[in-house]
Design a protein around this motif. Structure first.
Motif, PDB file in Angstrom:
ATOM      1  N   ILE A  49       0.583 -42.069  45.016  1.00 45.87           N
ATOM      2  CA  ILE A  49      -0.292 -40.121  44.401  1.00 45.87           C
ATOM      3  C   ILE A  49       0.582 -38.869  45.106  1.00 45.87           C
ATOM      4  CG2 ILE A  49      -1.569 -39.513  43.002  1.00 45.87           C
ATOM      5  CD1 ILE A  49      -2.764 -41.646  42.855  1.00 45.87           C
ATOM      6  N   ALA A  50       0.654 -37.748  44.696  1.00 44.53           N
ATOM      7  CA  ALA A  50       1.108 -36.537  45.706  1.00 44.53           C
ATOM      8  C   ALA A  50      -0.431 -36.234  46.120  1.00 44.53           C
ATOM      9  CB  ALA A  50       1.006 -35.226  44.703  1.00 44.53           C
ATOM     10  N   ARG A  51      -0.776 -36.109  47.587  1.00 45.81           N
ATOM     11  CA  ARG A  51      -2.242 -35.939  48.622  1.00 45.81           C
ATOM     12  C   ARG A  51      -2.639 -34.700  47.467  1.00 45.81           C
ATOM     13  NH1 ARG A  51      -4.580 -32.456  50.266  1.00 45.81           N
ATOM     14  NH2 ARG A  51      -2.658 -31.081  50.297  1.00 45.81           N
ATOM     15  N   SER A  52      -2.300 -34.083  47.203  1.00 48.89           N
ATOM     16  CA  SER A  52      -3.138 -32.757  46.729  1.00 48.89           C
ATOM     17  C   SER A  52      -3.238 -32.770  44.899  1.00 48.89           C
ATOM     18  CB  SER A  52      -1.964 -31.205  46.368  1.00 48.89           C
ATOM     19  OG  SER A  52      -1.169 -31.969  45.226  1.00 48.89           O
ATOM     20  N   HIS A  53      -3.136 -34.716  44.763  1.00 50.40           N
ATOM     21  CA  HIS A  53      -3.385 -34.843  43.397  1.00 50.40           C
ATOM     22  C   HIS A  53      -5.167 -35.632  44.002  1.00 50.40           C
ATOM     23  CE1 HIS A  53      -2.721 -37.067  39.200  1.00 50.40           C
ATOM     24  NE2 HIS A  53      -3.664 -36.327  39.090  1.00 50.40           N
ATOM     25  N   MET A  54      -4.504 -36.209  44.807  1.00 45.01           N
ATOM     26  CA  MET A  54      -5.046 -36.855  45.209  1.00 45.01           C
ATOM     27  C   MET A  54      -7.045 -36.690  45.107  1.00 45.01           C
ATOM     28  SD  MET A  54      -6.194 -40.706  45.690  1.00 45.01           S
ATOM     29  CE  MET A  54      -4.998 -41.135  45.497  1.00 45.01           C
ATOM     30  N   GLY A  55      -6.596 -34.896  46.506  1.00 40.48           N
ATOM     31  CA  GLY A  55      -7.837 -34.530  46.599  1.00 40.48           C
ATOM     32  C   GLY A  55      -8.221 -33.925  45.571  1.00 40.48           C
ATOM     33  N   LYS A  56      -7.703 -33.562  44.610  1.00 42.28           N
ATOM     34  CA  LYS A  56      -8.422 -33.325  43.060  1.00 42.28           C
ATOM     35  C   LYS A  56      -9.257 -34.369  42.544  1.00 42.28           C
ATOM     36  CE  LYS A  56      -4.880 -29.627  41.796  1.00 42.28           C
ATOM     37  NZ  LYS A  56      -3.567 -29.050  40.598  1.00 42.28           N
ATOM     38  N   ILE A  57      -8.320 -35.412  42.306  1.00 41.76           N
ATOM     39  CA  ILE A  57      -9.051 -36.517  41.581  1.00 41.76           C
ATOM     40  C   ILE A  57     -11.028 -36.923  42.516  1.00 41.76           C
ATOM     41  CG2 ILE A  57      -9.101 -39.847  42.483  1.00 41.76           C
ATOM     42  CD1 ILE A  57      -6.269 -39.442  41.296  1.00 41.76           C
ATOM     43  N   GLU A  58     -10.493 -36.973  44.293  1.00 39.68           N
ATOM     44  CA  GLU A  58     -11.657 -36.743  45.209  1.00 39.68           C
ATOM     45  C   GLU A  58     -12.815 -35.947  44.577  1.00 39.68           C
ATOM     46  OE1 GLU A  58     -10.965 -37.945  49.346  1.00 39.68           O
ATOM     47  OE2 GLU A  58     -10.179 -40.172  49.060  1.00 39.68           O
ATOM     48  N   ARG A  59     -11.557 -34.894  44.031  1.00 36.67           N
ATOM     49  CA  ARG A  59     -13.312 -33.707  44.560  1.00 36.67           C
ATOM     50  C   ARG A  59     -13.804 -33.855  43.179  1.00 36.67           C
ATOM     51  NH1 ARG A  59      -8.967 -31.124  47.230  1.00 36.67           N
ATOM     52  NH2 ARG A  59      -8.611 -30.223  45.041  1.00 36.67           N
ATOM     53  N   GLY A  60     -13.608 -35.073  41.666  1.00 35.53           N
ATOM     54  CA  GLY A  60     -13.808 -35.012  40.681  1.00 35.53           C
ATOM     55  C   GLY A  60     -13.257 -33.432  39.770  1.00 35.53           C
ATOM     56  N   GLU A  61     -11.839 -33.206  39.861  1.00 37.22           N
ATOM     57  CA  GLU A  61     -11.639 -32.475  39.214  1.00 37.22           C
ATOM     58  C   GLU A  61     -10.102 -32.614  38.434  1.00 37.22           C
ATOM     59  OE1 GLU A  61      -9.526 -29.540  42.509  1.00 37.22           O
ATOM     60  OE2 GLU A  61     -11.806 -28.634  43.428  1.00 37.22           O
ATOM     61  N   HIS A  62      -9.841 -33.883  38.118  1.00 31.97           N
ATOM     62  CA  HIS A  62      -8.750 -34.505  37.609  1.00 31.97           C
ATOM     63  C   HIS A  62      -9.855 -35.543  37.278  1.00 31.97           C
ATOM     64  CE1 HIS A  62      -5.364 -36.594  36.837  1.00 31.97           C
ATOM     65  NE2 HIS A  62      -5.172 -35.777  36.017  1.00 31.97           N
ATOM     66  N   MET A  63      -9.503 -36.077  35.700  1.00 32.12           N
ATOM     67  CA  MET A  63      -9.692 -37.320  35.301  1.00 32.12           C
ATOM     68  C   MET A  63      -8.554 -38.215  35.403  1.00 32.12           C
ATOM     69  SD  MET A  63     -12.049 -39.336  33.965  1.00 32.12           S
ATOM     70  CE  MET A  63     -13.496 -37.973  33.538  1.00 32.12           C
ATOM     71  N   PRO A  64      -8.858 -39.359  36.402  1.00 31.02           N
ATOM     72  CA  PRO A  64      -7.197 -40.040  35.850  1.00 31.02           C
ATOM     73  C   PRO A  64      -7.150 -41.087  34.964  1.00 31.02           C
ATOM     74  CG  PRO A  64      -8.713 -40.815  37.531  1.00 31.02           C
ATOM     75  CD  PRO A  64      -9.266 -39.904  37.220  1.00 31.02           C
ATOM     76  N   THR A  65      -5.520 -41.343  35.131  1.00 28.22           N
ATOM     77  CA  THR A  65      -5.355 -42.458  33.588  1.00 28.22           C
ATOM     78  C   THR A  65      -5.656 -44.124  34.854  1.00 28.22           C
ATOM     79  OG1 THR A  65      -3.287 -42.586  34.311  1.00 28.22           O
ATOM     80  CG2 THR A  65      -3.988 -40.797  32.251  1.00 28.22           C
ATOM     81  N   LEU A  66      -5.805 -44.554  33.527  1.00 31.68           N
ATOM     82  CA  LEU A  66      -6.296 -46.435  33.602  1.00 31.68           C
ATOM     83  C   LEU A  66      -4.467 -46.121  34.583  1.00 31.68           C
ATOM     84  CD1 LEU A  66      -7.227 -48.566  33.514  1.00 31.68           C
ATOM     85  CD2 LEU A  66      -5.883 -49.435  31.302  1.00 31.68           C
ATOM     86  N   ALA A  67      -3.506 -46.115  34.320  1.00 31.25           N
ATOM     87  CA  ALA A  67      -2.702 -46.764  35.471  1.00 31.25           C
ATOM     88  C   ALA A  67      -2.643 -46.498  36.702  1.00 31.25           C
ATOM     89  CB  ALA A  67      -1.303 -45.978  34.789  1.00 31.25           C
ATOM     90  N   LEU A  68      -3.130 -45.023  36.556  1.00 32.25           N
ATOM     91  CA  LEU A  68      -3.566 -43.466  37.971  1.00 32.25           C
ATOM     92  C   LEU A  68      -4.660 -45.395  38.498  1.00 32.25           C
ATOM     93  CD1 LEU A  68      -2.134 -41.683  39.502  1.00 32.25           C
ATOM     94  CD2 LEU A  68      -3.751 -40.137  38.702  1.00 32.25           C
ATOM     95  N   ILE A  69      -5.732 -45.167  37.779  1.00 32.62           N
ATOM     96  CA  ILE A  69      -6.688 -45.659  38.097  1.00 32.62           C
ATOM     97  C   ILE A  69      -6.527 -47.524  39.356  1.00 32.62           C
ATOM     98  CG2 ILE A  69      -8.829 -47.054  37.572  1.00 32.62           C
ATOM     99  CD1 ILE A  69      -9.378 -45.100  35.965  1.00 32.62           C
TER     100      ILE A  69
END
Length: 97
Positions: free
Chosen positions: A49-69
């Motif tokens: 996963i892109a680092r910036s996307h991971m940051g958004k996930i960890e900050r709760g700014e993005h709801m990941p899909t099942l595949a990403l989970i």
């Protein structure tokens, strides 16, 4: 009787993003990552996963899909069930706050 056509996506103006579960999941991911002593950029690479996307996930700014989970739990070397249990615990704690 006419058959309705199925349109992809959600209707205009409708959001499916709920911040509380996204934040609780992000907190669970960050806690598990830090417990293993893995830097965010290294972890993002392990998960593919892109680092910036991971940051958004960890900050709760993005709801990941099942595949990403599933990718995240695999990179953390824990089951997705453990990740969801931690997420539920965080949601419960948020409700008490």
């Amino acid at each position: 009787m006419q058959k309705r056509t199925i349109r992809p996506g959600r209707p205009a103006g409708v959001t499916t993003y709920e911040s509380a579960p996204a934040l609780a999941f992000g907190q669970a991911v960050r806690a598990a990552r830090l417990a293993q002593g893995i830097a965010q950029d290294e972890f993002a690479g392990l998960a593919g996963i892109a680092r910036s996307h991971m940051g958004k996930i960890e900050r709760g700014e993005h709801m990941p899909t099942l595949a990403l989970i599933l990718k995240i739990s695999l990179a953390l070397k824990i089951s997705s069930a453990e990740l969801m249990t931690a997420t539920e615990r965080n949601l419960y704690l948020q409700g008490d706050a």
